[in-house]
Design a protein around this motif. Structure first.
Motif, mmCIF file in Angstrom:
data_model
loop_
_atom_site.group_PDB
_atom_site.id
_atom_site.type_symbol
_atom_site.label_atom_id
_atom_site.label_comp_id
_atom_site.label_asym_id
_atom_site.label_seq_id
_atom_site.Cartn_x
_atom_site.Cartn_y
_atom_site.Cartn_z
ATOM 1 N N THR A 191 0.839 -1.202 0.000
ATOM 2 C CA THR A 191 0.000 0.000 0.000
ATOM 3 C C THR A 191 0.873 1.251 0.000
ATOM 4 O O THR A 191 0.866 2.016 0.955
ATOM 5 N N PRO A 192 1.637 1.495 -1.074
ATOM 6 C CA PRO A 192 2.505 2.676 -1.119
ATOM 7 C C PRO A 192 1.704 3.965 -0.984
ATOM 8 O O PRO A 192 0.601 4.091 -1.535
ATOM 9 N N GLY A 193 2.255 4.909 -0.237
ATOM 10 C CA GLY A 193 1.536 6.138 0.061
ATOM 11 C C GLY A 193 1.108 6.907 -1.161
ATOM 12 O O GLY A 193 -0.008 7.448 -1.209
ATOM 13 N N ASP A 194 1.946 6.953 -2.203
ATOM 14 C CA ASP A 194 1.573 7.723 -3.392
ATOM 15 C C ASP A 194 0.394 7.099 -4.116
ATOM 16 O O ASP A 194 -0.464 7.804 -4.656
ATOM 17 N N ALA A 195 0.320 5.751 -4.101
ATOM 18 C CA ALA A 195 -0.805 5.073 -4.749
ATOM 19 C C ALA A 195 -2.104 5.326 -3.991
ATOM 20 O O ALA A 195 -3.162 5.538 -4.588
ATOM 21 N N VAL A 196 -2.024 5.307 -2.661
ATOM 22 C CA VAL A 196 -3.222 5.563 -1.860
ATOM 23 C C VAL A 196 -3.687 7.005 -2.038
ATOM 24 O O VAL A 196 -4.880 7.265 -2.244
ATOM 25 N N ARG A 197 -2.751 7.944 -1.998
ATOM 26 C CA ARG A 197 -3.122 9.358 -2.135
ATOM 27 C C ARG A 197 -3.752 9.669 -3.484
ATOM 28 O O ARG A 197 -4.670 10.490 -3.578
ATOM 29 N N SER A 198 -3.280 8.993 -4.531
ATOM 30 C CA SER A 198 -3.808 9.255 -5.870
ATOM 31 C C SER A 198 -4.989 8.363 -6.235
ATOM 32 O O SER A 198 -5.570 8.504 -7.315
ATOM 33 N N GLY A 199 -5.334 7.430 -5.347
ATOM 34 C CA GLY A 199 -6.449 6.524 -5.633
ATOM 35 C C GLY A 199 -6.127 5.515 -6.721
ATOM 36 O O GLY A 199 -7.019 5.074 -7.446
#
Length: 218
Positions: A191-199
Motif C-alpha cells: 500500500t505505497p503512500g503515493d498510490a493511496v493518495r492518488s487513488g
C-alpha cells in the motif's frame, strides 16, 4: 458499538493461513479505507492490518469491519489495553503490537482478541511464551538482525513461529518465507503512500496479486 460481536472467532494461527503477506496499512483519510481494502481483496489479500498510527486508523477499521465482512481486519500499533479495547469495539478481529507487555497480552485475552505480539529479543520471547503466545512478530525485523537472528532462534525457541515485519520488501520476502520458523511476513509495500493518495487502486491490486507467488518462490 461492538462491531465484531457476531463475527467468527479467530485463532492466532489462522492469521498466517490466508496468505504469505499481511499488509501493514497506514490510512490518513477514512474515505480511502473501503476502496483500499477492496483493492487488496481483489488481489487475493484477505488479512489487513490497519495501524493506529493516524487518527483515521480506528474509524477505518470500523468502516472495513462493517462494510466488508469478507476481510479479516485487524489493528496494528497496539500499545496498551485501551488501544486493544477500542479496536475490538470497532470490529478488529486480531491485534498486532510492536513490542510485548503482559498488560497488552492480558487485555487481548480478556477481549477474546487474538494477539500477534512484537518481539526483538530473547527475553521478550520468553515473556510471551510464559503468557501463552507462540506465534510472534519479529519487529523491526531488518534492523534487529533479520534472517540471521531468526536462524539463531530456531533451536532455543523451536516451538515459536514468526511473522517478521519491518524493512521487508517484495524482493526479500521469499528469503524470510523460506525459513521453517516463519509463517508469513508483514509489509507496507503493498500500500505505497503515493498510490493511496492518488487513488491508484489498480496498482495496489497488482501488488497484492504479486504476493501470491512469494510462497512458491521461497
Amino acid at each position: 458499538m461492538a462491531v465484531n460481536a457476531t463475527t467468527p472467532s479467530l485463532n492466532p494461527a489462522d492469521i498466517a493461513s490466508y496468505g504469505p503477506v499481511i499488509p501493514v496499512i497506514v490510512i490518513d483519510r477514512v474515505e480511502d479505507a473501503i476502496p483500499l481494502a477492496e483493492a487488496l481483496l481483489a488481489g487475493g489479500v484477505k488479512v489487513l492490518e490497519v495501524t493506529l498510527r493516524t487518527p483515521a486508523g480506528l474509524p477505518a477499521i470500523e468502516a472495513i469491519a462493517r462494510q466488508l465482512p469478507e476481510a479479516v481486519v485487524g489493528v496494528g500499533t497496539v500499545l496498551n489495553a485501551e488501544d486493544a479495547r477500542r479496536a475490538s469495539e470497532a470490529g478488529a478481529r486480531f491485534a498486532v503490537s510492536p513490542g510485548y507487555t503482559s498488560e497488552v497480552g492480558s487485555a487481548c485475552k480478556g477481549l477474546n482478541l487474538p494477539l500477534l505480539p512484537g518481539v526483538a529479543t530473547s527475553s521478550e520471547i520468553m515473556q510471551a511464551l510464559a503468557d501463552g503466545f507462540q506465534f510472534l512478530k519479529l519487529f523491526p525485523a531488518e534492523a534487529v538482525g533479520g534472517i540471521p537472528l531468526l536462524k539463531s532462534w530456531a533451536s532455543p525457541f523451536g516451538q515459536v513461529s514468526f511473522c517478521p515485519t519491518g524493512g521487508i520488501t517484495n524482493a526479500t520476502a521469499p528469503n524470510y518465507l523460506a525459513l521453517p520458523n516463519v509463517r508469513c511476513v508483514g509489509g507496507s509495500w503493498l500500500t505505497p503512500g503515493d498510490a493511496v493518495r492518488s487513488g491508484d487502486w489498480a496498482r495496489i491490486t497488482q501488488l497484492a496479486q504479486a504476493t501470491q507467488a512469494l510462497r512458491q518462490a521461497s
